[in-house]
Motif scaffolding. Structure first.
Motif, PDB file in Angstrom:
ATOM      1  N   CYS A  32      37.333  44.535  34.288  1.00  0.00           N
ATOM      2  CA  CYS A  32      38.200  44.112  35.383  1.00  0.00           C
ATOM      3  C   CYS A  32      38.251  45.185  36.461  1.00  0.00           C
ATOM      4  O   CYS A  32      38.337  46.375  36.142  1.00  0.00           O
ATOM      5  CB  CYS A  32      39.607  43.868  34.826  1.00  0.00           C
ATOM      6  N   HIS A  81      41.683  34.953  31.917  1.00  0.00           N
ATOM      7  CA  HIS A  81      41.773  36.318  32.457  1.00  0.00           C
ATOM      8  C   HIS A  81      42.501  36.313  33.806  1.00  0.00           C
ATOM      9  O   HIS A  81      43.421  37.105  34.024  1.00  0.00           O
ATOM     10  CB  HIS A  81      40.349  36.877  32.604  1.00  0.00           C
ATOM     11  N   GLU A  82      42.094  35.402  34.698  1.00  0.00           N
ATOM     12  CA  GLU A  82      42.674  35.373  36.041  1.00  0.00           C
ATOM     13  C   GLU A  82      44.112  34.861  36.021  1.00  0.00           C
ATOM     14  O   GLU A  82      44.966  35.356  36.764  1.00  0.00           O
ATOM     15  CB  GLU A  82      41.806  34.530  36.978  1.00  0.00           C
ATOM     16  N   HIS A  84      46.446  37.601  35.237  1.00  0.00           N
ATOM     17  CA  HIS A  84      46.772  38.467  36.375  1.00  0.00           C
ATOM     18  C   HIS A  84      48.010  37.966  37.124  1.00  0.00           C
ATOM     19  O   HIS A  84      48.836  38.762  37.570  1.00  0.00           O
ATOM     20  CB  HIS A  84      45.600  38.539  37.364  1.00  0.00           C
TER      21      HIS A  84
HETATM   22 ZN   LIG Z   1      40.817  41.075  36.146  1.00  0.00          ZN
END
Ligand SMILES: [Zn+2]
Length: 95
Positions: A20, A62-63, A66
Motif C-alpha cells: 500500500c 483493501h480500499e 481505507h
Molecule cells: Zn492501500
C-alpha cells in the motif's frame, strides 16, 4: 465506486500479498474474503450491487478498509506475515 458497503460475503478467506502506498516498504499476507457482494453508488447517483471474487474482491476490501481508517497491516494475523519490500521481492522471484 462511491461509498462501497460489503453487504455479504462467503465465509471462505484466503491469504494473499498486499502492499500500500500508505505503508511504504512493507508487504503482508492478508486474509480476505474470496467473494463479496458490494453495494455502491456511481458518479451519476445510481446504486449498484455487484459480486466480486478473488483478486478484485481483495482490492475492493483493501480500499473499503481505507474508508474506515484501516490499513492492511491491521489485518495480518501475525507479524510473521509482514516482510520488507526487499524480502518480498526475493520471495516472489523464487516462486
Ligand atoms: Zn492501500
Amino acid at each position: 465506486m462511491i461509498n462501497p458497503t460489503i453487504i455479504s460475503h462467503l465465509d471462505e478467506t484466503e491469504k494473499g500479498w498486499e502492499g500500500c502506498l500508505s505503508v511504504p516498504g512493507i508487504r503482508g499476507q492478508v486474509p480476505r474474503y474470496r467473494e463479496i457482494e458490494v453495494e455502491y453508488g456511481d458518479r451519476h447517483g445510481n446504486i449498484h450491487r455487484q459480486v466480486f471474487t478473488d483478486f478484485v474482491a481483495r482490492i475492493v476490501q483493501h480500499e473499503a478498509d481505507h474508508l474506515n481508517g484501516i490499513v492492511f497491516v491491521d489485518r495480518v494475523e501475525t507479524t510473521r506475515d509482514l516482510v520488507t519490500e526487499q524480502e518480498y521481492q526475493k520471495l516472489i522471484s523464487v516462486d
